[in-house]
Scaffold this motif. Sequence first.
Motif, mmCIF file in Angstrom:
data_model
loop_
_atom_site.group_PDB
_atom_site.id
_atom_site.type_symbol
_atom_site.label_atom_id
_atom_site.label_comp_id
_atom_site.label_asym_id
_atom_site.label_seq_id
_atom_site.Cartn_x
_atom_site.Cartn_y
_atom_site.Cartn_z
ATOM 1 N N MET A 1 -66.285 1.708 18.668
ATOM 2 C CA MET A 1 -65.859 1.070 19.905
ATOM 3 C C MET A 1 -66.554 -0.282 20.070
ATOM 4 S SD MET A 1 -64.112 1.769 22.775
ATOM 5 C CE MET A 1 -64.271 2.482 24.365
ATOM 6 N N GLN A 2 -67.848 -0.315 19.807
ATOM 7 C CA GLN A 2 -68.589 -1.553 19.978
ATOM 8 C C GLN A 2 -68.118 -2.615 18.982
ATOM 9 O OE1 GLN A 2 -72.798 -1.069 20.040
ATOM 10 N NE2 GLN A 2 -73.193 -3.190 20.531
ATOM 11 N N ALA A 3 -67.767 -2.213 17.772
ATOM 12 C CA ALA A 3 -67.267 -3.166 16.776
ATOM 13 C C ALA A 3 -65.950 -3.782 17.234
ATOM 14 C CB ALA A 3 -67.093 -2.474 15.432
ATOM 15 N N ARG A 7 -65.469 -7.783 17.940
ATOM 16 C CA ARG A 7 -64.443 -8.563 17.238
ATOM 17 C C ARG A 7 -63.432 -9.158 18.220
ATOM 18 N NH1 ARG A 7 -61.835 -5.026 12.940
ATOM 19 N NH2 ARG A 7 -60.776 -6.958 12.398
ATOM 20 N N THR A 8 -63.136 -8.456 19.290
ATOM 21 C CA THR A 8 -62.218 -8.982 20.303
ATOM 22 C C THR A 8 -62.854 -10.142 21.057
ATOM 23 O OG1 THR A 8 -61.251 -6.793 20.538
ATOM 24 C CG2 THR A 8 -60.780 -8.362 22.274
ATOM 25 N N GLY A 9 -64.175 -10.098 21.251
ATOM 26 C CA GLY A 9 -64.880 -11.179 21.939
ATOM 27 C C GLY A 9 -64.747 -12.507 21.212
ATOM 28 N N VAL A 10 -64.768 -12.479 19.893
ATOM 29 C CA VAL A 10 -64.608 -13.704 19.108
ATOM 30 C C VAL A 10 -63.200 -14.265 19.318
ATOM 31 C CG1 VAL A 10 -64.599 -14.657 16.773
ATOM 32 C CG2 VAL A 10 -66.308 -12.959 17.421
ATOM 33 N N THR A 11 -62.206 -13.393 19.332
ATOM 34 C CA THR A 11 -60.826 -13.816 19.571
ATOM 35 C C THR A 11 -60.668 -14.365 20.982
ATOM 36 O OG1 THR A 11 -60.083 -12.078 18.078
ATOM 37 C CG2 THR A 11 -58.420 -13.055 19.480
ATOM 38 N N THR A 43 -73.995 -0.459 28.158
ATOM 39 C CA THR A 43 -74.722 0.443 29.039
ATOM 40 C C THR A 43 -74.285 1.865 28.681
ATOM 41 O OG1 THR A 43 -73.026 0.378 30.766
ATOM 42 C CG2 THR A 43 -74.772 -1.274 30.896
ATOM 43 N N ALA A 44 -74.802 2.834 29.398
ATOM 44 C CA ALA A 44 -74.442 4.226 29.118
ATOM 45 C C ALA A 44 -72.967 4.500 29.387
ATOM 46 C CB ALA A 44 -75.309 5.163 29.953
ATOM 47 N N SER A 45 -72.385 3.781 30.327
ATOM 48 C CA SER A 45 -71.005 4.080 30.720
ATOM 49 C C SER A 45 -69.976 3.057 30.237
ATOM 50 C CB SER A 45 -70.915 4.193 32.245
ATOM 51 O OG SER A 45 -71.302 2.964 32.828
ATOM 52 N N GLU A 46 -70.418 1.878 29.778
ATOM 53 C CA GLU A 46 -69.424 0.873 29.380
ATOM 54 C C GLU A 46 -69.943 -0.065 28.302
ATOM 55 O OE1 GLU A 46 -68.432 -1.474 32.771
ATOM 56 O OE2 GLU A 46 -70.359 -2.481 32.825
ATOM 57 N N ILE A 47 -68.985 -0.668 27.618
ATOM 58 C CA ILE A 47 -69.261 -1.725 26.650
ATOM 59 C C ILE A 47 -68.352 -2.882 27.029
ATOM 60 C CG2 ILE A 47 -69.191 -2.408 24.234
ATOM 61 C CD1 ILE A 47 -69.314 0.543 23.497
ATOM 62 N N ARG A 48 -68.930 -4.094 27.124
ATOM 63 C CA ARG A 48 -68.067 -5.220 27.473
ATOM 64 C C ARG A 48 -68.543 -6.480 26.763
ATOM 65 N NH1 ARG A 48 -69.873 -5.912 33.723
ATOM 66 N NH2 ARG A 48 -71.978 -6.591 33.275
ATOM 67 N N ALA A 49 -67.588 -7.373 26.533
ATOM 68 C CA ALA A 49 -67.870 -8.674 25.939
ATOM 69 C C ALA A 49 -67.614 -9.738 26.996
ATOM 70 C CB ALA A 49 -66.988 -8.916 24.722
ATOM 71 N N GLU A 148 -55.966 -13.290 28.885
ATOM 72 C CA GLU A 148 -56.192 -11.888 29.261
ATOM 73 C C GLU A 148 -55.179 -10.966 28.570
ATOM 74 O OE1 GLU A 148 -55.983 -9.448 33.369
ATOM 75 O OE2 GLU A 148 -57.134 -11.324 33.414
ATOM 76 N N ARG A 149 -53.918 -11.381 28.547
ATOM 77 C CA ARG A 149 -52.870 -10.572 27.918
ATOM 78 C C ARG A 149 -53.134 -10.405 26.413
ATOM 79 N NH1 ARG A 149 -49.111 -12.788 30.458
ATOM 80 N NH2 ARG A 149 -48.852 -14.589 29.113
ATOM 81 N N ARG A 150 -53.455 -11.497 25.755
ATOM 82 C CA ARG A 150 -53.701 -11.438 24.303
ATOM 83 C C ARG A 150 -54.973 -10.653 23.991
ATOM 84 N NH1 ARG A 150 -53.393 -12.866 19.177
ATOM 85 N NH2 ARG A 150 -54.870 -14.296 18.221
ATOM 86 N N THR A 151 -55.983 -10.739 24.842
ATOM 87 C CA THR A 151 -57.229 -9.998 24.622
ATOM 88 C C THR A 151 -56.979 -8.496 24.687
ATOM 89 O OG1 THR A 151 -58.494 -11.824 25.564
ATOM 90 C CG2 THR A 151 -59.590 -9.705 25.423
ATOM 91 N N ARG A 152 -56.162 -8.070 25.656
ATOM 92 C CA ARG A 152 -55.824 -6.640 25.732
ATOM 93 C C ARG A 152 -55.120 -6.168 24.458
ATOM 94 N NH1 ARG A 152 -54.211 -7.270 31.230
ATOM 95 N NH2 ARG A 152 -55.864 -6.450 32.524
ATOM 96 N N GLU A 153 -54.137 -6.955 24.011
ATOM 97 C CA GLU A 153 -53.402 -6.596 22.792
ATOM 98 C C GLU A 153 -54.339 -6.511 21.594
ATOM 99 O OE1 GLU A 153 -50.448 -9.592 22.291
ATOM 100 O OE2 GLU A 153 -49.361 -9.035 24.129
ATOM 101 N N MET A 154 -55.212 -7.519 21.454
ATOM 102 C CA MET A 154 -56.123 -7.548 20.316
ATOM 103 C C MET A 154 -57.132 -6.403 20.373
ATOM 104 S SD MET A 154 -55.055 -9.831 18.368
ATOM 105 C CE MET A 154 -56.348 -9.745 17.183
ATOM 106 N N PHE A 155 -57.610 -6.064 21.565
ATOM 107 C CA PHE A 155 -58.561 -4.960 21.670
ATOM 108 C C PHE A 155 -57.916 -3.649 21.231
ATOM 109 C CE2 PHE A 155 -60.402 -1.431 24.125
ATOM 110 C CZ PHE A 155 -61.647 -1.414 23.523
ATOM 111 N N GLU A 156 -56.694 -3.396 21.710
ATOM 112 C CA GLU A 156 -56.005 -2.161 21.305
ATOM 113 C C GLU A 156 -55.788 -2.116 19.794
ATOM 114 O OE1 GLU A 156 -52.462 -2.143 23.644
ATOM 115 O OE2 GLU A 156 -53.550 -1.788 25.522
ATOM 116 N N LYS A 157 -55.398 -3.235 19.223
ATOM 117 C CA LYS A 157 -55.167 -3.315 17.777
ATOM 118 C C LYS A 157 -56.471 -3.081 17.011
ATOM 119 C CE LYS A 157 -53.582 -6.671 14.379
ATOM 120 N NZ LYS A 157 -53.154 -8.051 14.188
ATOM 121 N N ARG A 158 -57.539 -3.719 17.452
ATOM 122 C CA ARG A 158 -58.829 -3.578 16.771
ATOM 123 C C ARG A 158 -59.404 -2.180 16.950
ATOM 124 N NH1 ARG A 158 -60.297 -9.262 16.940
ATOM 125 N NH2 ARG A 158 -58.933 -10.078 15.316
ATOM 126 N N LEU A 159 -59.192 -1.572 18.125
ATOM 127 C CA LEU A 159 -59.683 -0.225 18.371
ATOM 128 C C LEU A 159 -58.968 0.769 17.453
ATOM 129 C CD1 LEU A 159 -61.598 1.511 20.016
ATOM 130 C CD2 LEU A 159 -59.780 1.781 21.708
#
Length: 170
Positions: A1-3, A7-11, A43-49, A148-159
Amino acid sequence: MQAAVRRTGVTLRTDVIRQTAQVTYLQRAKITTAVFKPLVRTTASEIRAEIGVRGKPFGMDAFRLIPKRVTARRGRRSRDWPLSGYSTGPGEGIRTLPARGGRSAAFVIRSGGRLVMLRRTSGGRLVRVYGYPVQYFAAFRAVHDPVERRTREMFEKRLRHEVRYRLEKR
């Protein structure tokens, strides 16, 4: 998940730079220096970039000056100088600094080989005219929504890719 988040943060950073360059006449190098690399927080409950956009206002010569030539000529009275303005991006109108008599308070000179927009203060001093910083443009809906739209798409793809990779690795 963190990876996937990393990777989405760079995009995300790349997309913010690309979209901001489309709504302004600023050079891409100036935008790139104002957009920071992604910071991944866990954190214990979330990961964010997160990415940060921070910078100082640029001189008006970083945008499009109109006309693109020196308007303050030696030997001519200032009231005879042509009207000077600027445009911050495509689709934006031409703006001028208001002055009495319908004239622009700004004028363009050549300083150090570059065109610079100046204005005269009430005390007679010459002051450089400054425009907007990068974060002003990064907050536009025209930048924010597509990123925001492209970041969501890329995160799902990378996940999906990361999950598939981890399952095949076992």
